[in-house]
Write an enzyme that holds these catalytic residues in place. Structure first.
Site, PDB file in Angstrom:
ATOM      1  CB  SER A 144      -0.871   0.009   1.266  1.00  0.00           C
ATOM      2  OG  SER A 144      -1.450   1.276   1.471  1.00  0.00           O
ATOM      3  CE1 TYR A 158      -4.534  -2.008   4.928  1.00  0.00           C
ATOM      4  CE2 TYR A 158      -3.513   0.075   4.334  1.00  0.00           C
ATOM      5  CZ  TYR A 158      -4.121  -1.109   3.958  1.00  0.00           C
ATOM      6  OH  TYR A 158      -4.293  -1.398   2.631  1.00  0.00           O
TER       7      TYR A 158
HETATM    8  N1  LIG Z   1      -8.578  -0.362  -2.000  1.00  0.00           N
HETATM    9  C1  LIG Z   1      -7.505   0.383  -1.764  1.00  0.00           C
HETATM   10  O1  LIG Z   1      -7.550   1.605  -1.872  1.00  0.00           O
HETATM   11  C2  LIG Z   1      -6.217  -0.291  -1.356  1.00  0.00           C
HETATM   12  C3  LIG Z   1      -5.062   0.494  -1.310  1.00  0.00           C
HETATM   13  C4  LIG Z   1      -3.867  -0.103  -0.952  1.00  0.00           C
HETATM   14  C5  LIG Z   1      -3.813  -1.445  -0.680  1.00  0.00           C
HETATM   15  N2  LIG Z   1      -4.951  -2.192  -0.711  1.00  0.00           N
HETATM   16  C6  LIG Z   1      -4.860  -3.616  -0.408  1.00  0.00           C
HETATM   17  O2  LIG Z   1      -5.487  -4.361  -1.412  1.00  0.00           O
HETATM   18  C7  LIG Z   1      -5.889  -5.628  -0.881  1.00  0.00           C
HETATM   19  C8  LIG Z   1      -7.343  -5.888  -1.286  1.00  0.00           C
HETATM   20  O3  LIG Z   1      -8.159  -4.970  -0.575  1.00  0.00           O
HETATM   21  P1  LIG Z   1      -9.475  -4.346  -1.201  1.00  0.00           P
HETATM   22  O4  LIG Z   1      -9.253  -2.895  -1.304  1.00  0.00           O
HETATM   23  O5  LIG Z   1      -9.894  -5.073  -2.390  1.00  0.00           O
HETATM   24  O6  LIG Z   1     -10.493  -4.556   0.010  1.00  0.00           O
HETATM   25  P2  LIG Z   1     -11.756  -5.508   0.151  1.00  0.00           P
HETATM   26  O7  LIG Z   1     -12.742  -5.234  -0.916  1.00  0.00           O
HETATM   27  O8  LIG Z   1     -12.178  -5.369   1.570  1.00  0.00           O
HETATM   28  O9  LIG Z   1     -11.159  -6.965  -0.105  1.00  0.00           O
HETATM   29  C9  LIG Z   1     -10.366  -7.612   0.840  1.00  0.00           C
HETATM   30  C10 LIG Z   1     -10.274  -9.067   0.442  1.00  0.00           C
HETATM   31  O10 LIG Z   1      -9.424  -9.743   1.377  1.00  0.00           O
HETATM   32  C11 LIG Z   1     -10.081 -10.895   1.840  1.00  0.00           C
HETATM   33  N3  LIG Z   1      -9.700 -11.227   3.210  1.00  0.00           N
HETATM   34  C12 LIG Z   1      -9.711 -10.433   4.292  1.00  0.00           C
HETATM   35  N4  LIG Z   1      -9.324 -11.120   5.377  1.00  0.00           N
HETATM   36  C13 LIG Z   1      -9.067 -12.385   4.957  1.00  0.00           C
HETATM   37  C14 LIG Z   1      -8.666 -13.577   5.597  1.00  0.00           C
HETATM   38  N5  LIG Z   1      -8.434 -13.625   6.917  1.00  0.00           N
HETATM   39  N6  LIG Z   1      -8.496 -14.685   4.857  1.00  0.00           N
HETATM   40  C15 LIG Z   1      -8.732 -14.669   3.526  1.00  0.00           C
HETATM   41  N7  LIG Z   1      -9.130 -13.579   2.848  1.00  0.00           N
HETATM   42  C16 LIG Z   1      -9.301 -12.457   3.580  1.00  0.00           C
HETATM   43  C17 LIG Z   1     -11.566 -10.607   1.723  1.00  0.00           C
HETATM   44  O11 LIG Z   1     -12.281 -11.823   1.495  1.00  0.00           O
HETATM   45  P3  LIG Z   1     -13.221 -12.595   2.550  1.00  0.00           P
HETATM   46  O12 LIG Z   1     -13.756 -11.579   3.499  1.00  0.00           O
HETATM   47  O13 LIG Z   1     -14.249 -13.241   1.699  1.00  0.00           O
HETATM   48  O14 LIG Z   1     -12.287 -13.595   3.183  1.00  0.00           O
HETATM   49  C18 LIG Z   1     -11.613  -9.755   0.467  1.00  0.00           C
HETATM   50  O15 LIG Z   1     -11.722 -10.584  -0.679  1.00  0.00           O
HETATM   51  C19 LIG Z   1      -5.664  -5.546   0.626  1.00  0.00           C
HETATM   52  O16 LIG Z   1      -4.456  -6.201   0.955  1.00  0.00           O
HETATM   53  C20 LIG Z   1      -5.553  -4.062   0.864  1.00  0.00           C
HETATM   54  O17 LIG Z   1      -4.812  -3.767   2.018  1.00  0.00           O
HETATM   55  C21 LIG Z   1      -6.164  -1.646  -1.052  1.00  0.00           C
END
Ligand SMILES: NC(=O)c1ccc[n+]([C@@H]2O[C@H](COP(=O)([O-])OP(=O)(O)OC[C@H]3O[C@@H](n4cnc5c(N)ncnc54)[C@H](OP(=O)(O)O)[C@@H]3O)[C@@H](O)[C@H]2O)c1
Length: 252
Positions: A144, A158
């Site tokens: 991130s 985070y």
């Molecule tokens: N969106 C942004 O702006 C942003 C920016 C920087 C980095 N990121 C990173 O991108 C990644 C994806 O995030 P997102 O933005 O797409 O958020 P999101 O829509 O909340 O998706 C998070 C995903 O992670 C899974 N997850 C969470 N805890 C888990 C666990 N214990 N075991 C297995 N799967 C788990 C969730 O699936 P289930 O709940 O079905 O298990 C979900 O599919 C994350 O690592 C986040 O930190 C996002």
């Protein structure tokens, strides 16, 4: 030297947001997919959607909680066998539950550190156990922009967990230099997803589709590091690294 095409791609956290979006992008490029997350109903629905649009690809799904480390190894091995060898593993599962330190939310902060860092470690170990004997593969760690400096308020744990992920990625890349295994660390800027759906004003945020298109394009280049989308996050990354903490605090 031309890169091998990564035909079989495992994505964790594929039930929503960036994981699901990247699955759509790679399916459109004709790649086979292994999708893992806890909400397997969402994965099944995504599998049906992808196969309806791209009937020639294979999509395997598994329920996986990355906090259950033994399961990570088992599920990665099963998916590797089902697809006939994983060429790329995208370590994407993550959450953003943190609260300011010392305000009574240790459990939320510990859970964030556990899933984002230890979960990524377990996934990296499981991926490399498959790739080392073949001397081939691409591991992608989703970090991130918040990993670049210490973050205030809800972002402290985070950001620290994502800095750990970035350090892990760089260490793996160093360890595997000169082998057939590549490691990329991706630093996404703000992309709309469930992680930030309740936050109204998010600077420079892009919609999920735009963000995931940029992520997939960046991952295909297999860089050591990438700030995604490039604008405005490449110049902001440079600024964040050199500006005083008092200024970085106001940017976050
Ligand atoms: N969106 C942004 O702006 C942003 C920016 C920087 C980095 N990121 C990173 O991108 C990644 C994806 O995030 P997102 O933005 O797409 O958020 P999101 O829509 O909340 O998706 C998070 C995903 O992670 C899974 N997850 C969470 N805890 C888990 C666990 N214990 N075991 C297995 N799967 C788990 C969730 O699936 P289930 O709940 O079905 O298990 C979900 O599919 C994350 O690592 C986040 O930190 C996002």
């Amino acid at each position: 030297m031309s890169r091998p095409q990564r035909r079989n791609i495992l994505i964790t956290g594929a039930s929503s947001g960036l994981g699901a979006g990247m699955a759509r992008e790679f399916a459109a490029r004709g790649r086979n997919l292994a999708l893992a997350a806890r909400r397997v109903d969402r994965l099944d629905a995504l599998r049906s959607e992808l196969l309806a649009e791209h009937p020639h690809i294979t999509v395997a799904v598994r329920a996986l909680d990355v906090d259950r480390h033994d399961d990570v190894f088992t599920v990665f091995r099963e998916l590797d066998e089902e697809l006939g060898g994983l060429d790329r593993v995208i370590v994407n599962a993550g959450l953003g539950k943190g609260q300011p330190l010392g305000t009574g939310y240790f459990r939320a902060n510990a859970q964030t550190a556990q899933t984002n860092f230890l979960g990524a470690l377990a996934q990296s170990e499981a991926a490399l156990e498959l790739m080392r004997p073949r001397n081939a593969g691409h591991v992608v760690l989703i970090s991130s922009m918040s990993a670049l400096r210490g973050m205030p308020r809800n972002m402290t744990t985070y950001g620290a967990s994502k800095a750990g992920v970035a350090a892990l990625g760089e260490g793996m890349r160093s360890d595997l230099a000169g082998t057939g295994i590549d490691v990329s660390t991706i630093f996404p800027g703000y992309i709309r997803s469930e992680i930030n759906e309740k936050v109204k004003k998010v600077p420079f945020i892009v919609d999920t589709e735009t963000g995931c298109r940029a992520l997939a394009a960046a991952i295909e280049k297999e860089p050591a590091k990438a700030y995604v989308p490039g604008w405005p996050w490449i110049p902001l990354a440079y600024a964040m690294k050199v500006l005083p903490l008092s200024v970085v605090r106001r940017m976050s």
